[in-house]
Design a protein around this motif. Sequence first.
Motif, PDB file in Angstrom:
ATOM      1  N   ILE A   1       0.834  -1.207   0.000  1.00  7.15           N
ATOM      2  CA  ILE A   1       0.000   0.000   0.000  1.00  7.15           C
ATOM      3  C   ILE A   1       0.865   1.251   0.000  1.00  7.15           C
ATOM      4  CG2 ILE A   1      -1.645   1.345   1.367  1.00  7.15           C
ATOM      5  CD1 ILE A   1      -2.862  -1.316   2.286  1.00  7.15           C
ATOM      6  N   LEU A   2       1.917   1.271   0.817  1.00  8.39           N
ATOM      7  CA  LEU A   2       2.803   2.440   0.876  1.00  8.39           C
ATOM      8  C   LEU A   2       3.491   2.682  -0.464  1.00  8.39           C
ATOM      9  CD1 LEU A   2       4.441   2.127   4.416  1.00  8.39           C
ATOM     10  CD2 LEU A   2       2.668   3.724   3.676  1.00  8.39           C
ATOM     11  N   ILE A   3       3.903   1.604  -1.128  1.00 11.60           N
ATOM     12  CA  ILE A   3       4.565   1.742  -2.440  1.00 11.60           C
ATOM     13  C   ILE A   3       3.567   2.255  -3.479  1.00 11.60           C
ATOM     14  CG2 ILE A   3       5.662   0.466  -4.321  1.00 11.60           C
ATOM     15  CD1 ILE A   3       6.906  -1.357  -2.159  1.00 11.60           C
ATOM     16  N   LEU A   4       2.348   1.703  -3.475  1.00 10.40           N
ATOM     17  CA  LEU A   4       1.329   2.163  -4.420  1.00 10.40           C
ATOM     18  C   LEU A   4       0.984   3.631  -4.180  1.00 10.40           C
ATOM     19  CD1 LEU A   4      -1.102  -0.906  -4.484  1.00 10.40           C
ATOM     20  CD2 LEU A   4       0.493  -0.187  -6.282  1.00 10.40           C
ATOM     21  N   ARG A   5       0.948   4.025  -2.911  1.00  9.80           N
ATOM     22  CA  ARG A   5       0.638   5.419  -2.598  1.00  9.80           C
ATOM     23  C   ARG A   5       1.686   6.360  -3.194  1.00  9.80           C
ATOM     24  NH1 ARG A   5      -2.785   7.308   0.969  1.00  9.80           N
ATOM     25  NH2 ARG A   5      -1.349   9.040   1.318  1.00  9.80           N
ATOM     26  N   ARG A   6       2.912   5.925  -3.252  1.00 12.06           N
ATOM     27  CA  ARG A   6       3.983   6.784  -3.762  1.00 12.06           C
ATOM     28  C   ARG A   6       3.878   6.997  -5.268  1.00 12.06           C
ATOM     29  NH1 ARG A   6       8.934   8.475  -1.778  1.00 12.06           N
ATOM     30  NH2 ARG A   6      10.477   9.027  -3.354  1.00 12.06           N
ATOM     31  N   PHE A   7       3.344   6.033  -5.987  1.00 11.13           N
ATOM     32  CA  PHE A   7       3.384   6.086  -7.449  1.00 11.13           C
ATOM     33  C   PHE A   7       2.020   6.290  -8.112  1.00 11.13           C
ATOM     34  CE2 PHE A   7       7.200   3.692  -6.233  1.00 11.13           C
ATOM     35  CZ  PHE A   7       8.167   4.441  -6.888  1.00 11.13           C
ATOM     36  N   LEU A   8       0.928   6.276  -7.346  1.00 10.64           N
ATOM     37  CA  LEU A   8      -0.387   6.472  -7.941  1.00 10.64           C
ATOM     38  C   LEU A   8      -0.924   7.855  -7.582  1.00 10.64           C
ATOM     39  CD1 LEU A   8      -2.132   3.006  -7.368  1.00 10.64           C
ATOM     40  CD2 LEU A   8      -0.945   3.841  -9.403  1.00 10.64           C
ATOM     41  N   SER A   9      -1.395   8.578  -8.599  1.00  9.99           N
ATOM     42  CA  SER A   9      -1.885   9.939  -8.387  1.00  9.99           C
ATOM     43  C   SER A   9      -3.158   9.972  -7.551  1.00  9.99           C
ATOM     44  CB  SER A   9      -2.139  10.626  -9.734  1.00  9.99           C
ATOM     45  OG  SER A   9      -3.064   9.876 -10.511  1.00  9.99           O
ATOM     46  N   VAL A  10      -3.931   8.870  -7.535  1.00  9.78           N
ATOM     47  CA  VAL A  10      -5.158   8.853  -6.751  1.00  9.78           C
ATOM     48  C   VAL A  10      -4.860   9.047  -5.267  1.00  9.78           C
ATOM     49  CG1 VAL A  10      -5.162   6.347  -6.410  1.00  9.78           C
ATOM     50  CG2 VAL A  10      -7.328   7.613  -6.371  1.00  9.78           C
ATOM     51  N   PHE A  11      -3.654   8.675  -4.827  1.00  9.35           N
ATOM     52  CA  PHE A  11      -3.240   8.848  -3.433  1.00  9.35           C
ATOM     53  C   PHE A  11      -2.400  10.111  -3.221  1.00  9.35           C
ATOM     54  CE2 PHE A  11      -3.529   4.132  -3.916  1.00  9.35           C
ATOM     55  CZ  PHE A  11      -4.637   3.942  -3.095  1.00  9.35           C
ATOM     56  N   GLY A  12      -2.208  10.882  -4.280  1.00 11.68           N
ATOM     57  CA  GLY A  12      -1.382  12.073  -4.151  1.00 11.68           C
ATOM     58  C   GLY A  12       0.091  11.826  -4.399  1.00 11.68           C
ATOM     59  N   LYS A  13       0.449  10.602  -4.833  1.00 12.63           N
ATOM     60  CA  LYS A  13       1.836  10.248  -5.118  1.00 12.63           C
ATOM     61  C   LYS A  13       2.753  10.529  -3.932  1.00 12.63           C
ATOM     62  CE  LYS A  13       2.177  10.036 -10.063  1.00 12.63           C
ATOM     63  NZ  LYS A  13       2.983  10.372 -11.229  1.00 12.63           N
ATOM     64  N   ALA A  14       2.332  10.105  -2.761  1.00 15.93           N
ATOM     65  CA  ALA A  14       3.130  10.291  -1.549  1.00 15.93           C
ATOM     66  C   ALA A  14       2.676   9.271  -0.505  1.00 15.93           C
ATOM     67  CB  ALA A  14       2.995  11.703  -1.009  1.00 15.93           C
ATOM     68  N   GLU A  15       3.605   8.914   0.380  1.00 14.10           N
ATOM     69  CA  GLU A  15       3.286   7.924   1.398  1.00 14.10           C
ATOM     70  C   GLU A  15       2.237   8.421   2.388  1.00 14.10           C
ATOM     71  OE1 GLU A  15       7.095   6.706  -0.355  1.00 14.10           O
ATOM     72  OE2 GLU A  15       6.325   8.616   0.397  1.00 14.10           O
ATOM     73  N   LEU A  16       2.268   9.711   2.694  1.00 11.95           N
ATOM     74  CA  LEU A  16       1.364  10.256   3.709  1.00 11.95           C
ATOM     75  C   LEU A  16       0.482  11.350   3.112  1.00 11.95           C
ATOM     76  CD1 LEU A  16       3.843  10.639   6.726  1.00 11.95           C
ATOM     77  CD2 LEU A  16       2.495   8.640   6.064  1.00 11.95           C
ATOM     78  N   GLY A  17      -0.719  11.492   3.663  1.00 14.42           N
ATOM     79  CA  GLY A  17      -1.621  12.567   3.251  1.00 14.42           C
ATOM     80  C   GLY A  17      -2.322  12.263   1.948  1.00 14.42           C
ATOM     81  N   GLY A  18      -2.586  13.333   1.175  1.00 12.82           N
ATOM     82  CA  GLY A  18      -3.258  13.193  -0.105  1.00 12.82           C
ATOM     83  C   GLY A  18      -4.746  13.483  -0.010  1.00 12.82           C
ATOM     84  N   PRO A  19      -5.497  13.166  -1.069  1.00 14.07           N
ATOM     85  CA  PRO A  19      -6.940  13.403  -1.085  1.00 14.07           C
ATOM     86  C   PRO A  19      -7.650  12.732   0.087  1.00 14.07           C
ATOM     87  CG  PRO A  19      -6.155  12.867  -3.279  1.00 14.07           C
ATOM     88  CD  PRO A  19      -4.998  12.644  -2.360  1.00 14.07           C
TER      89      PRO A  19
END
Length: 829
Positions: A777-795
Motif C-alpha cells: 500500500i505504501l509503495i502504491l501510494r507513492r506512485f499512484l496519483s489517486v493517493f497524491g503520489k506520496a506515502e502520507l496525506g493526499g486526497p
Amino acid sequence: MTDEIANFTGVSCQKFKCSARGLLLPFGIEACMPIKLRAVLYFIFLLYLFLGIAIIADIFMSSIETITSKRRKIRYPDPGEKDKYLTVEVRTWNDTVANLTLMALGSSSPEILLSIIEIVGNRFEAGELGPGTIVGSAAYNLLMISALCISAIKAPETRKVKLYSVFMITSFFGFFAYIWMFIVLSVISKDVVDLWEAVITFLMFPLVVILAFLAEKNFFASKKIDMDEEEQTLILTPPERDENGSPRNFRKDELLQFLRDLGQTTNLSLEDKAQLFAAKLSESMHRSRMQYRIQGARMLTGGKSLFLNLPDKLQEIYSEVHNRDSLVVDQRASLVSRTGDEEDTIDPDDHRALIEFSTTTYAILEREQKVNLKVKRRGPIDVDVRFRLDTIDGTATAGEDYVKLSEEFKMERGQQEKRITIHVIDDNQWEPDETFFVKLSLPEGEEVRAKLGSKTIALVTIINDDEPGVIEFEEPITLVKESVGKAEIKLVRVNGADGRVSVHYRTKDIDAVATRDYEPSQSEIIFEHGEISKIIAIPIINDLEAEKDESFAVEIYDPTGGATIGKHTKTVVTIINDDDYKTMANKMASLVQVDMDKLSVTKTSWGQQFQDAMNVNGGDLETAKFGHYIGHALAFFWKVLFAFVPPTAMAGGWLTFFVSLFFIALLTAVVGDVAAIFGCLVGLKDSITAISFVALGTSLPDTFASMIAAKNSKSADDAIGNVTGSNSVNVFLGLGLPWLVAAIYWESKNLPFTVKAGDLSFSVLVFSVCCILGMTILILRRFLSVFGKAELGGPTIPKYICSIIFVFLWIGYLTLSSLQAYGYIAWQS
C-alpha cells in the motif's frame, strides 16, 4: 479475632495465584487481596510504569541527541577567493547511521532490554514475553503508526519519503528479519537456535547500517558519493557567531528583515520581538527524529516543549505577520508565473493539475462596475477540471457593494486559464474604500484530478471613484539607518481615486539639521486618475560621526483637484546611528539566542533539571494548558526521580546515556514481572499480553513522535521512515544479542539452546503477511496519483481508506494470533 489478624497479616495466605511468575514481584502483602482487585492494581501499575519509561526514555533520547549533534571542524576551499579556506563545522554522526544505531536503540530499548532480561532471568532459557513484545511492537509500529500518520495530514497536503533508497533497504530488512526468525525457529533447526544462527542474526544489525549508509550516499546508483547537503550549505553560508564566538541559530540580516516586517508602530518590548522571531525560527528549523521522539514523550507528561509556544497576545501578532509573509510569498509566486518560471514550483512526480489565482490582490474603481479574476491551471491540461468560487464579505457587503458569487466553474481540456467576472455596484454615493474576499476551492471528488496551489484567497478592493480622495502618510513614524542612502516614505490616497490630484510636501527640522543630516526637500506629488500610492524619497547624509538619534519631519499641505488631507499629515523620520542600530540588533540577537537555547535538549546542571522537573511545562506557565497540569501531576514522581540522572552536558552526553539506560533496564524488568502477573491474573497467555498491552505501552511515545513529525516535517522520513529500520533492529539486536549470549552459554555445556517456536512462529507469519500488504500500500501510494503520489496525506477519501485498511490489518493480526494461541486455529510450527 486472632484468626482475622493472622489472615490479614498473611500468615495463612502465603500461597496465592501467579506467585512464581515474576523475577522481583509479587509482594507478599498481596496474598489476601481478591484476584479482580489485584488485576486492576497490576493494570494501573503497568500503565504507571509505561509513563515512567516514557520519561526516562526522554532523558535517554536527549543524551543521544547531544551525542549525535556533536560537530567537527573541517577546512574547505573558499568558493569566493582563491587560495583561501573556510573553517566550517559539520556533524560528526551521519543521520542514517545515528537513526539505525543510537536512535533505534533509544526508541526500542524497552523491547530489547525486556528480551535480554527475560532470558538472563530465566537462566538463559527463552521466554515468550520478550520475543512477543518485539513482534507485537513491530506490527503496531508499521500498521497503526502508519495509519495515524497517513490521516494526520490535512488534505490535500502530502509527505513523501525523501531518502527512498534507505527506506527500501530498511523495509526489506524489516520484513526479512521476521522471515529469518521464522526460518530459524521452524525450518532450519526446529525449536533450537544454533550458535551460528545467533551469530548471523546479530551480524545482520551492522549489515543493515552499512547498506543503509551506502544507499544514502548513492553508492548503488553512482560511483561518486555526494557531499552531505548540510556540508554544502555550510560552505556557502557559514554560520554567524555572537560576540563570544558561539554560532547562532540564525543570521542577523534575517532578524533585521523580521523587524521591518513587524512594523514600526507595533507596541512591543524588545523581549517580545525577540520571542516572536524565535518562534519563527522554531517553526522553520530542522529537527531530528530524536527531537520528535522527545517531544512525543513530553506531550504525555506535561514536560517542557521543544516547540516555542507563544502567549495568546503574541500569538495573534505572530499570526498576522505570518499571514502577511504568506501574502508576499504569493505575490512573488505570481511574479514568477508571469515570467514563465512555473516549473520551479510544481512537483514533477505529481500528475494532478494545480489550480490557483494568478494574483491574490485586485483593485477596481467603483465606476468600472466589474472585476475580472483570473484562475490559472498548471501541470496537465488533458482533462476537464472543476473548481468553485465563493465570495466572502469584508468591509464590503454583498448585495449593496457587489454581487455575491457562489458557483462552480469548469476549465475545459487544453484550457490553462479562466477569467471570472464579479460585478460591482456603482451607487453614485461617496463611500470609503471597501474590500471583500473570493475563496477558491475544489468540489468534492475533484482532488483526484487537481489540487490547490498556495493562492486560494483573493482580496478585492473597491476604490471609491466618486470622490477625488484623501491623501495622507501611511505611517506616522519612520526609522532609518544613517547609512540607508534615502528614506522612502509612502503616501496613500484613500476613499476615492477620481481625477488628477496633487499635494505639496516639505521637510522640517526637529533635532536633525537640513544639509548636514539630510537633504531638505520641498516639491509636489501628483496622483494620476486611479493612482492610490506614491513614494517620497529624502536623501540621508552619512557623516561617519558618532551621533545620537536625530529626527526631522515631512509634512503635506495644499492639496489640489478636490482632494483633502487625512489625519496623518506629518511623519517623523528618525535617523538612527549605525552603531546604535547595531547595538540594538545585537541585544535583540542575544535575546533571541536565549529563547532558542531554551529549546535545547542539553541540560547543563542538576539544578536546571530539578527546576524543569518540578514545574509544569518546564516552568513556562504562561503557555501551559489544562492537559499539561494533568500530565505533570501524574508524572511528578518519575520526573523528580529521574532528575537525579547526570545532566547531558556532562561527558558529552555519554554519562547520561549509560545511567538512563540502567534505569530503563530496571523499569523494564519490573514491567516484565507486572505484565506476566497481570496476564496470569486475567487469564492471558504471555504471547498475547506481549503483542497487545506491552507492545502498545512501549510504543505510545513513538506514536506521538511520528504524528508530530508528519505534521511538522517537510518529508515522511521522520514520521514513518524509521519505523522499518527500528523493526529490523528489534530482531537483529533485540533477539540477536540475547540469543548469542544464551547460545554461547549452552554451547559451553554441550547442550542445545531451546527456543520453542509455538505461538511465536504463527504470530511472525501473520505479521509477515500484514507487512507485505502494508508495504504494498505504501509503495502504491507513492506512485499512484489517486493517493497524491506520496506515502502520507493526499486526497481525503483515499487517505482515510488506506488508514482504515492499516487499522484492520493490525486488528486482524491481534485476532488471528489470539485465536491460534488459545487453540481455535490449528497450527503445527
